[in-house]
Design a protein around this motif. Structure first.
Motif, PDB file in Angstrom:
ATOM      1  N   TYR A 141      52.868  39.905  41.606  1.00 22.20           N
ATOM      2  CA  TYR A 141      53.443  38.615  41.210  1.00 22.20           C
ATOM      3  C   TYR A 141      53.719  37.760  42.449  1.00 22.20           C
ATOM      4  CZ  TYR A 141      56.774  35.277  39.177  1.00 22.20           C
ATOM      5  OH  TYR A 141      57.429  34.136  38.782  1.00 22.20           O
ATOM      6  N   LEU A 165      54.931  39.378  36.400  1.00 18.25           N
ATOM      7  CA  LEU A 165      56.358  39.672  36.458  1.00 18.25           C
ATOM      8  C   LEU A 165      56.777  40.477  35.236  1.00 18.25           C
ATOM      9  CD1 LEU A 165      58.999  38.929  38.118  1.00 18.25           C
ATOM     10  CD2 LEU A 165      59.358  37.189  36.365  1.00 18.25           C
ATOM     11  N   ASP A 175      55.710  43.477  40.597  1.00 16.31           N
ATOM     12  CA  ASP A 175      56.387  42.506  41.456  1.00 16.31           C
ATOM     13  C   ASP A 175      55.585  42.139  42.700  1.00 16.31           C
ATOM     14  OD1 ASP A 175      58.385  42.521  39.600  1.00 16.31           O
ATOM     15  OD2 ASP A 175      59.944  43.332  40.917  1.00 16.31           O
TER      16      ASP A 175
END
Length: 207
Positions: free
Chosen positions: A183, A175, A180
């Motif tokens: 993540y 993150l 993203d």
């Protein structure tokens, strides 16, 4: 710098509510990565620290707005403006009733989908911030939503709540690095949850 905000309502009576899973997640990130003590700032509670990434440590600030959930934007906007951060440097963790319990999705930009906390942040910041959406399921009818989100997690639900919160913290280097999609994938690898209709539990079809 990364601003990591969790949404929730202040006060012990709300601490275990579904609406407060955002608070729970950012508290665990702060604990896992050894952030400093909590203090009052920006109409909220903040903790400063760093998250280690392969590219080096990323300075981060945990923020829990104390303005109540629906007015979270006042606190978040104040912090973002003070540090002169772009919306892309803001990540907001919050409960998502349109995801099945335990599911997790990252999203950048978009509408509020009926979430007043996200609507408040959008009004103060812009819609182009990063959203960490933590599935809590839907009660089945819009008239039941308020009671659902303001009720505590049942003991049986902790079997997915606690692993999801831990996974959000353990995967935080991705993150902080701005990865993203990776993540999201890592959180779901660490805390897998079956794909399901978020309304399935309301119909008695959930696990």
């Amino acid at each position: 710098m990364l601003l990591i905000a969790g949404l929730g309502n202040p006060g012990p009576q709300y601490a275990r509510n579904r609406h407060n899973i955002g608070f729970m997640a950012v508290d665990e990130i702060a604990r896992r990565w050894g952030f400093g003590p909590e203090r009052r700032r920006f109409q909220g509670l903040v903790r400063a620290g760093e998250i280690e990434t392969p590219q080096g440590p990323v300075k981060s600030l945990i923020l829990k707005p104390q303005t109540f959930y629906n007015d979270s934007g006042h606190s978040v906007g104040e912090a973002l403006g003070f540090f002169k951060l772009d919306p892309a440097e803001l990540v907001v963790f919050y409960d998502e009733i349109d995801l099945a319990p335990g599911r997790f999705r990252m999203k950048a930009g978009g509408g509020a989908a009926g979430n007043n906390g996200i609507r408040s942040i959008t009004a103060q910041v812009s819609p182009y911030f990063r959203r960490a959406r933590m599935g809590t399921g839907h009660p089945g009818h819009k008239d039941l939503v308020q009671g659902h989100v303001l009720s505590d997690f049942h003991k049986a639900e902790l079997k997915w709540v606690e692993p999801l919160i831990a996974a959000c913290a353990d995967a935080a280097p991705l993150l902080a690095a701005g990865e993203d999609e990776k993540y999201q994938a890592e959180v779901m690898r660490l805390a897998p949850a079956e794909k399901a209709d978020p309304r399935a539990l309301a119909r008695g079809k959930g696990d």
